[in-house]
Design an enzyme around this catalytic site. Structure first.
Site, PDB file in Angstrom:
ATOM      1  N   LYS A 135       6.580   6.546   7.242  1.00 11.98           N
ATOM      2  CA  LYS A 135       5.981   5.310   6.727  1.00 11.98           C
ATOM      3  C   LYS A 135       4.685   5.003   7.489  1.00 11.98           C
ATOM      4  CE  LYS A 135       8.856   4.854   3.484  1.00 11.98           C
ATOM      5  NZ  LYS A 135       8.393   5.012   2.116  1.00 11.98           N
TER       6      LYS A 135
ATOM      7  N   ARG B 201       8.801   4.555  11.948  1.00 12.39           N
ATOM      8  CA  ARG B 201       9.512   3.265  12.084  1.00 12.39           C
ATOM      9  C   ARG B 201      10.788   3.385  12.892  1.00 12.39           C
ATOM     10  NH1 ARG B 201       8.177   0.682   6.116  1.00 12.39           N
ATOM     11  NH2 ARG B 201       6.095  -0.012   6.735  1.00 12.39           N
TER      12      ARG B 201
ATOM     13  N   LYS C 244       4.377  -6.202  -4.121  1.00 15.39           N
ATOM     14  CA  LYS C 244       3.325  -5.235  -3.823  1.00 15.39           C
ATOM     15  C   LYS C 244       3.401  -4.034  -4.776  1.00 15.39           C
ATOM     16  CE  LYS C 244       3.414  -2.909   0.274  1.00 15.39           C
ATOM     17  NZ  LYS C 244       3.260  -1.456   0.084  1.00 15.39           N
ATOM     18  N   SER C 245       4.590  -3.508  -4.976  1.00 12.08           N
ATOM     19  CA  SER C 245       4.733  -2.323  -5.843  1.00 12.08           C
ATOM     20  C   SER C 245       4.277  -2.638  -7.257  1.00 12.08           C
ATOM     21  CB  SER C 245       6.195  -1.867  -5.869  1.00 12.08           C
ATOM     22  OG  SER C 245       6.567  -1.384  -4.610  1.00 12.08           O
TER      23      SER C 245
ATOM     24  N   SER D  44      11.717   9.153  -3.740  1.00  8.64           N
ATOM     25  CA  SER D  44      10.404   8.524  -3.575  1.00  8.64           C
ATOM     26  C   SER D  44       9.882   8.010  -4.912  1.00  8.64           C
ATOM     27  CB  SER D  44       9.394   9.515  -2.986  1.00  8.64           C
ATOM     28  OG  SER D  44       8.085   8.989  -3.117  1.00  8.64           O
TER      29      SER D  44
ATOM     30  N   ASP E 275      12.180  -0.073   2.604  1.00  6.15           N
ATOM     31  CA  ASP E 275      11.197  -0.930   3.285  1.00  6.15           C
ATOM     32  C   ASP E 275      11.850  -2.032   4.109  1.00  6.15           C
ATOM     33  OD1 ASP E 275       9.105   0.520   2.227  1.00  6.15           O
ATOM     34  OD2 ASP E 275       8.914  -0.757   0.459  1.00  6.15           O
TER      35      ASP E 275
ATOM     36  N   ARG F 140       0.878  -1.249  -9.515  1.00  5.73           N
ATOM     37  CA  ARG F 140       1.097  -0.618 -10.828  1.00  5.73           C
ATOM     38  C   ARG F 140       0.396  -1.397 -11.937  1.00  5.73           C
ATOM     39  NH1 ARG F 140       4.927   0.848  -7.371  1.00  5.73           N
ATOM     40  NH2 ARG F 140       6.269   2.663  -7.748  1.00  5.73           N
TER      41      ARG F 140
END
Ligand code: S3P
Length: 456
Positions: free
Chosen positions: A370, A374, A30-31, A181, A343, A35
């Site tokens: 998040k 969570r 996903k990351s 982050s 995550d 990008r």
């Protein structure tokens, strides 16, 4: 303003599996998918992206870029992954969108795109669903403002919707992130590409470095101090503004965060053998594999090269991973482990309920920021299943092992909680009912059909 809701999201029931066998199909990382789309939009010309994850988050980024004037064509898709052909007029050809940019549930879309928009001299409003409207944005407003862009947000500049009025001559900054982050780091580096001078981002521990690798592979010099990718401790990333990105074909590796659900499922189920192919094992993303191995998980790792081949810190290392039923024991996780496995902490908490002894997690406060809080979601859900789990501020203690007992679980529309409790259902007695489990499609479309296939 009507927040977009996930109304109609289906619930799912999962019962105990007799065995788990096979090769789960994984979404593209996903990351990296976000990008790849964003960098394709910054480059003048046509880029190809193959095997991007087709979750709703990545679709949100594609939609945002299309609204800015990029042609984003879905060349081929199979419901799980998609190949994109992206034709961009180049960053200077992007235009002010007609409406609000809808980032849906995706913090990554909102924060990374803000870094791009900071250098474009027009106004944008970034918004999303109810969850996104509770995600902190002061962390990007502060650095991007100090570079010269104007940003405003609801509740004294803390919560989306976020307004960005970009400035075509940004100033480079030297910035130390307050919380680890990768989204904040990437937003600053993306803005830094268009700033005058040298931009430096310092972080207490190295977060995922995909932006840096992908910039390098497109001809941008991104320096890292210290230079080695192994070992913890503070790290600084530097780039000079003004360079142009070239378009590139990008192959997206399988997502290690999605793989983590199956690694835990295989390790905690008494009769399991699962193999995951060509998973991204970048040192800044592999923490869950290493933490599970420390807990005693039987994970066999076979390197299968890099994307692209032969690249040195520009590509992404890949490995096949096989996990088998394991005897787990509790371990201690500190704040650096939490940052590295941010995550995967929910699914690691489930693993801890099946590990003998205590698993102590310290400094997990970022989990509250998040897609949902969570810590609350995981503690309530695991308790409902009969686990022994205690929270003290930002610290979590889990005692194991316990036989989990099926129950009804709330997921707060959080994809990673939905998938964590689905995996719990595979080992719990009776039936585990997961409310609004359709949110899994935010990062992992087909997750539930894969689950059915592996247990058959
Ligand atoms: C991401 C960074 C992390 C992670 C998110 C994806 C990224 O967020 O939790 O799922 O792609 O840069 P933070 O930067 O908020 O830690």
């Amino acid at each position: 303003m009507t927040a977009l809701s996930l109304a109609g999201e289906p619930s799912r029931s999962v019962s105990r599996a007799v065995h788990l066998r096979g090769e789960p199909r994984l979404p593209g990382d996903k990351s990296i998918s976000h990008r790849a789309l964003i960098l394709a939009a910054l480059a003048d010309g046509e880029s190809l992206i193959s095997g991007a994850g087709d979750g709703r988050d990545v679709q949100a980024t594609a939609g945002v870029l299309a609204a800015l004037g990029v042609t984003v064509e879905r060349a081929r898709g199979d419901g799980l992954n998609v190949d994109y052909r992206v034709a961009s007029p180049g960053v200077d050809g992007l235009h002010e969108p007609d409406g609000v940019l809808d980032c849906r549930n995706s913090g990554t879309s909102l924060r990374l795109c803000s870094g791009v928009l900071a250098s474009l001299a027009f106004l944008t409003v970034l918004d999303g669903d109810v969850s996104l409207r509770s995600r902190p944005v002061a962390r990007i407003i502060e650095p991007l403002r100090s570079m010269g862009a104007a940003l405003y947000a609801r509740r004294s500049d803390t919560l989306p919707p976020l307004v960005v009025i970009g400035h075509h001559r940004l100033r480079a900054i030297d910035f130390t992130t307050r919380v680890p982050s990768a989204q904040v780091k990437s937003a600053i580096l993306l803005a830094g590409l268009r700033a005058e001078g040298r931009t430096t981002v310092r972080e207490a521990v190295a977060t995922r470095d995909h932006t840096e690798r992908m910039l390098r592979s497109r001809g941008i010099e991104v320096r890292r101090e210290p230079a080695t990718t192994s070992g913890g401790g503070p790290v600084a990333w530097t780039l000079d503004g003004g360079a142009r990105l070239r378009p590139l074909d990008q192959k997206v590796p399988a997502d290690p965060s999605a793989a983590a659900f199956w690694l835990v499922a295989g390790a905690i189920h008494p009769d399991a053998e699962l193999t995951l192919r060509a998973v991204g094992v970048n040192p800044t993303r592999r923490a869950a594999i290493d933490l599970l191995t420390r807990m005693g998980a039987r994970i066999e790792e076979t390197p299968v090269g890099e994307t692209p081949e032969d690249a040195d810190d520009t590509g992404e290392p890949l490995a096949d991973l096989t996990v088998r039923s394991s005897e787990l024991h509790g371990i201690d996780l500190g704040p650096d482990d939490v940052a590295a496995a941010i995550d995967e902490i929910p699914i690691l908490c489930l693993a801890a309920t099946q590990a003998s002894g205590k698993t102590a997690i310290r400094g997990a406060g970022e989990l509250r920021n998040k897609e949902s809080d969570r810590i609350t979601g995981i503690v309530n859900g695991l308790r409902a299943l009969g686990a022994r789990i205690a929270v003290n501020g930002d610290d979590i203690d889990i005692q194991g092992p316990d036989q989990l007992v099926g129950s009804s679980i709330q997921t707060f529309d959080d994809h990673r909680l939905a998938m964590t409790f689905a995996v719990a259902g595979l080992i719990a007695s009776g039936s585990t009912s997961i409310d609004r489990a359709g949110s899994a499609a935010v990062s992992y479309p087909c997750f539930f059909s894969e689950l059915e296939r592996l247990r058959a």
